[in-house]
Design an enzyme around this catalytic site. Structure first.
Site, PDB file in Angstrom:
ATOM      1  N   ASP A   1       0.807  -1.221   0.000  1.00  0.00           N
ATOM      2  CA  ASP A   1       0.000   0.000   0.000  1.00  0.00           C
ATOM      3  C   ASP A   1       0.841   1.272   0.000  1.00  0.00           C
ATOM      4  OD1 ASP A   1       0.851  -0.576   2.596  1.00  0.00           O
ATOM      5  OD2 ASP A   1      -1.151  -1.080   3.308  1.00  0.00           O
TER       6      ASP A   1
ATOM      7  N   ASN B   1      -7.606  -2.726  14.045  1.00  0.00           N
ATOM      8  CA  ASN B   1      -8.996  -2.995  13.647  1.00  0.00           C
ATOM      9  C   ASN B   1      -9.091  -4.230  12.765  1.00  0.00           C
ATOM     10  OD1 ASN B   1      -7.893  -2.156  11.262  1.00  0.00           O
ATOM     11  ND2 ASN B   1      -9.250  -0.423  10.946  1.00  0.00           N
TER      12      ASN B   1
ATOM     13  N   HIS C   1      -7.321  -4.783   9.999  1.00  0.00           N
ATOM     14  CA  HIS C   1      -7.075  -4.606   8.557  1.00  0.00           C
ATOM     15  C   HIS C   1      -5.816  -5.347   8.105  1.00  0.00           C
ATOM     16  CE1 HIS C   1      -4.685  -0.536   9.090  1.00  0.00           C
ATOM     17  NE2 HIS C   1      -3.877  -1.552   9.155  1.00  0.00           N
TER      18      HIS C   1
ATOM     19  N   GLU D   1      -9.763  -2.316   4.839  1.00  0.00           N
ATOM     20  CA  GLU D   1     -10.332  -1.949   6.134  1.00  0.00           C
ATOM     21  C   GLU D   1     -11.617  -2.744   6.398  1.00  0.00           C
ATOM     22  OE1 GLU D   1      -8.600  -0.220   8.035  1.00  0.00           O
ATOM     23  OE2 GLU D   1      -7.915   1.688   7.212  1.00  0.00           O
TER      24      GLU D   1
HETATM   25  C1  F6R Z   1       1.405  -1.580   6.013  1.00  0.00           C
HETATM   26  C2  F6R Z   1       0.086  -2.184   6.087  1.00  0.00           C
HETATM   27  C3  F6R Z   1      -0.706  -2.202   7.344  1.00  0.00           C
HETATM   28  C4  F6R Z   1       0.123  -2.500   8.593  1.00  0.00           C
HETATM   29  C5  F6R Z   1      -0.737  -2.486   9.843  1.00  0.00           C
HETATM   30  C6  F6R Z   1       0.075  -2.695  11.111  1.00  0.00           C
HETATM   31  O1  F6R Z   1       1.951  -1.713   4.725  1.00  0.00           O
HETATM   32  O2  F6R Z   1      -0.363  -2.673   5.102  1.00  0.00           O
HETATM   33  O3  F6R Z   1      -1.741  -3.146   7.224  1.00  0.00           O
HETATM   34  O4  F6R Z   1       0.735  -3.750   8.451  1.00  0.00           O
HETATM   35  O5  F6R Z   1      -1.411  -1.261   9.942  1.00  0.00           O
HETATM   36  O6  F6R Z   1       0.900  -1.586  11.294  1.00  0.00           O
HETATM   37  P1  F6R Z   1       2.048  -1.586  12.416  1.00  0.00           P
HETATM   38  O7  F6R Z   1       3.037  -2.631  12.014  1.00  0.00           O
HETATM   39  O8  F6R Z   1       2.646  -0.210  12.351  1.00  0.00           O
HETATM   40  O9  F6R Z   1       1.381  -1.899  13.709  1.00  0.00           O
END
Ligand code: F6R
Length: 272
Positions: A85, A156, A158, A163
């Site tokens: 992303d 959440n 995701h 999401e």
């Molecule tokens: C990042 C992504 C997100 C993160 C998720 C966890 O490329 O796709 O899904 O993996 O938000 O983020 P952290 O590791 O910062 O807790």
């Protein structure tokens, strides 16, 4: 030095869950698994295709991969990468961009060809976003699909920036790479990186569930008590678009969860 072993392994309906002493041990083990997969896949079919994640979770994994490369045990010469992303709109040169993150933690440190390091482009004009997302999926397919997808998990639930959504499960399993709006929890969690919630982009481009779930192996990393509920819901709750991590169950034994004790604490039989 041998990679750390998990202190506990669970099999939850065919999905393998590995619990390590702490996140540092878990990340070393994950880096070791990825390095091994790259070596064996390149040996077998001459190349390897990796799906990569950003965020706080995988930073030590990239450090481990860079160390393997520096020690002469791992080459990215035959590797292509596709990141999950990017914020939208976002310049690749912006210090907050995921392209900058990847450049800092991996791309600039290893022998990966720049034209094989793909991160969704946050500068694509609004009118071309849907078509660009479809192209991103086609590029992955043209490479023969992802050998491995590395994932973090949002608080959440995701995965990528897929999401929680009000969709039937069948549709949720086949989403294309596309522009999305970020969930309020995601915006709140990014506030620290952007110097306040008001400065967090409200939109992003995300790889869709279709490409993620087609990966031949999926490694999901989640650490800390704040991920415990999303981990438990993903692994033991209903398979629903409201908890995108639960959609990983459709990939069965291609998925391995790599957890620390805090993130695993709400799984059945694990919490004290
Ligand atoms: C990042 C992504 C997100 C993160 C998720 C966890 O490329 O796709 O899904 O993996 O938000 O983020 P952290 O590791 O910062 O807790």
């Amino acid at each position: 030095m041998p990679a750390p072993s998990p202190t506990r392994s669970l099999d939850l309906d065919g999905t393998s869950v590995l619990i390590f002493d702490d996140s540092a041990a878990a990340c070393l083990a994950a880096a070791d698994q990825i390095a091994e997969l790259v070596r064996s896949t390149v040996a077998q079919r001459g190349k390897a295709v990796l799906g990569l994640a950003t965020g706080g979770t995988p930073v030590p994994v990239y450090k481990g991969l860079v160390e393997e490369h520096r020690a002469g045990r791992l080459s990215f010469g035959e590797v292509s990468t596709f990141n999950l992303d990017e914020y939208y709109p976002m310049s690749p040169l912006d210090p907050q961009s995921y392209r900058t993150y990847m450049h800092r933690h991996l791309f600039s440190q290893v022998d990966l060809a720049p034209n094989r390091a793909h991160v969704p482009d946050g500068t694509v004009p609004e009118s071309a976003l849907e078509a660009y997302g479809a192209s991103y999926d086609r590029w992955i397919e043209a490479e023969g699909g992802l050998d491995l997808q590395l994932l973090g998990l949002g608080r959440n639930g995701h995965i990528g920036f897929n999401e929680p959504a009000d969709l039937d499960t069948e549709t949720a399993l086949k989403l294309p790479t596309r522009p999305v709006s970020l969930h309020p929890t995601t915006v709140a969690d990014a506030a620290g990186d952007f110097g306040g919630e008001a400065l967090v982009p409200r939109r992003a481009l995300t790889m869709g569930t279709a490409s993620i779930l087609s990966a031949r192996r999926i490694l999901v990393l989640a650490f800390g008590a704040k991920k415990a509920e999303a981990v438990a819901q993903s692994l033991t709750g209903p398979m629903t678009a409201q908890v995108p991590g639960s959609l990983l169950r459709s990939a069965g034994d291609r998925v391995t969860w790599v957890l620390d004790p805090e993130a695993a604490s709400q799984l059945p039989g694990v919490g004290g």
